[in-house]
Write a protein that holds these residues in place. Structure first.
Motif, PDB file in Angstrom:
ATOM      1  N   ASN A 109      10.911   6.590  -4.676  1.00  0.00           N
ATOM      2  CA  ASN A 109      11.201   5.266  -5.218  1.00  0.00           C
ATOM      3  C   ASN A 109       9.879   4.606  -5.602  1.00  0.00           C
ATOM      4  N   ILE A 110       9.766   4.196  -6.847  1.00  0.00           N
ATOM      5  CA  ILE A 110       8.583   3.477  -7.307  1.00  0.00           C
ATOM      6  C   ILE A 110       8.953   2.003  -7.309  1.00  0.00           C
ATOM      7  N   THR A 111       8.266   1.235  -6.459  1.00  0.00           N
ATOM      8  CA  THR A 111       8.600  -0.183  -6.297  1.00  0.00           C
ATOM      9  C   THR A 111       7.494  -1.062  -6.867  1.00  0.00           C
ATOM     10  N   SER A 112       7.818  -2.307  -7.081  1.00  0.00           N
ATOM     11  CA  SER A 112       6.867  -3.267  -7.625  1.00  0.00           C
ATOM     12  C   SER A 112       5.958  -3.787  -6.519  1.00  0.00           C
ATOM     13  N   GLU A 113       4.668  -3.807  -6.798  1.00  0.00           N
ATOM     14  CA  GLU A 113       3.690  -4.344  -5.850  1.00  0.00           C
ATOM     15  C   GLU A 113       3.383  -5.810  -6.175  1.00  0.00           C
ATOM     16  N   LYS A 114       3.975  -6.314  -7.265  1.00  0.00           N
ATOM     17  CA  LYS A 114       3.690  -7.676  -7.704  1.00  0.00           C
ATOM     18  C   LYS A 114       4.936  -8.234  -8.388  1.00  0.00           C
TER      19      LYS A 114
END
Length: 139
Positions: A109-114
């Motif tokens: 899963n690639i999630t948002s860091e911002k």
């Protein structure tokens, strides 16, 4: 020791290397013995050792600059895009899943860091990406 088969101008040759010492090789060609002296001494090469620098951890690749207005989400490892969970114009919060990347038979899963707004999606479902390739841009 070693056997080789050669075909030269429709003629078959069976070559057997009997011994190899320094620059003299004893061999048999179709049962006939030969002693061959090499012009130069055979140099034994060492097997090279490959040295690779330590790679960045995937978590470090996804870190973003909080003061930057534009954020680029890059692939932490090479893989295939399985799903894209956002559209252009969507507002995302920290931790929201942006897409799923399959790498080495595992789903990541690639999630948002911002938090921000999705301004561009550079990939499509089924596309293969390389490490550090830009996948999604946030503003």
């Amino acid at each position: 020791m070693k056997n080789f088969k050669f075909r030269i101008y429709d003629n078959n040759y069976n070559v057997k290397i009997v011994s190899h010492e320094d620059n003299i090789i004893d061999l048999e060609v179709n049962g006939t013995a030969y002693s061959v002296k090499l012009k130069e001494e055979v140099k034994v090469s060492k097997t090279p050792t490959l040295v690779r620098s330590a790679s960045k951890r995937p978590a470090e690749l996804l870190k973003v600059n909080p003061s930057s207005s534009n954020t680029k989400i890059v692939a932490p490892i090479p893989g295939t895009v399985l799903s894209i969970d956002v559209n252009i114009g969507d507002e995302v919060k920290v931790g929201d899943r942006l897409l799923v990347l399959e790498a080495m038979k595992m789903e990541n899963n690639i999630t948002s860091e911002k938090a921000g707004k999705v301004t561009a999606i550079q990939v499509k479902i089924g596309q293969q990406v390389l490490q550090n390739e830009v996948m999604i841009e946030l503003a």
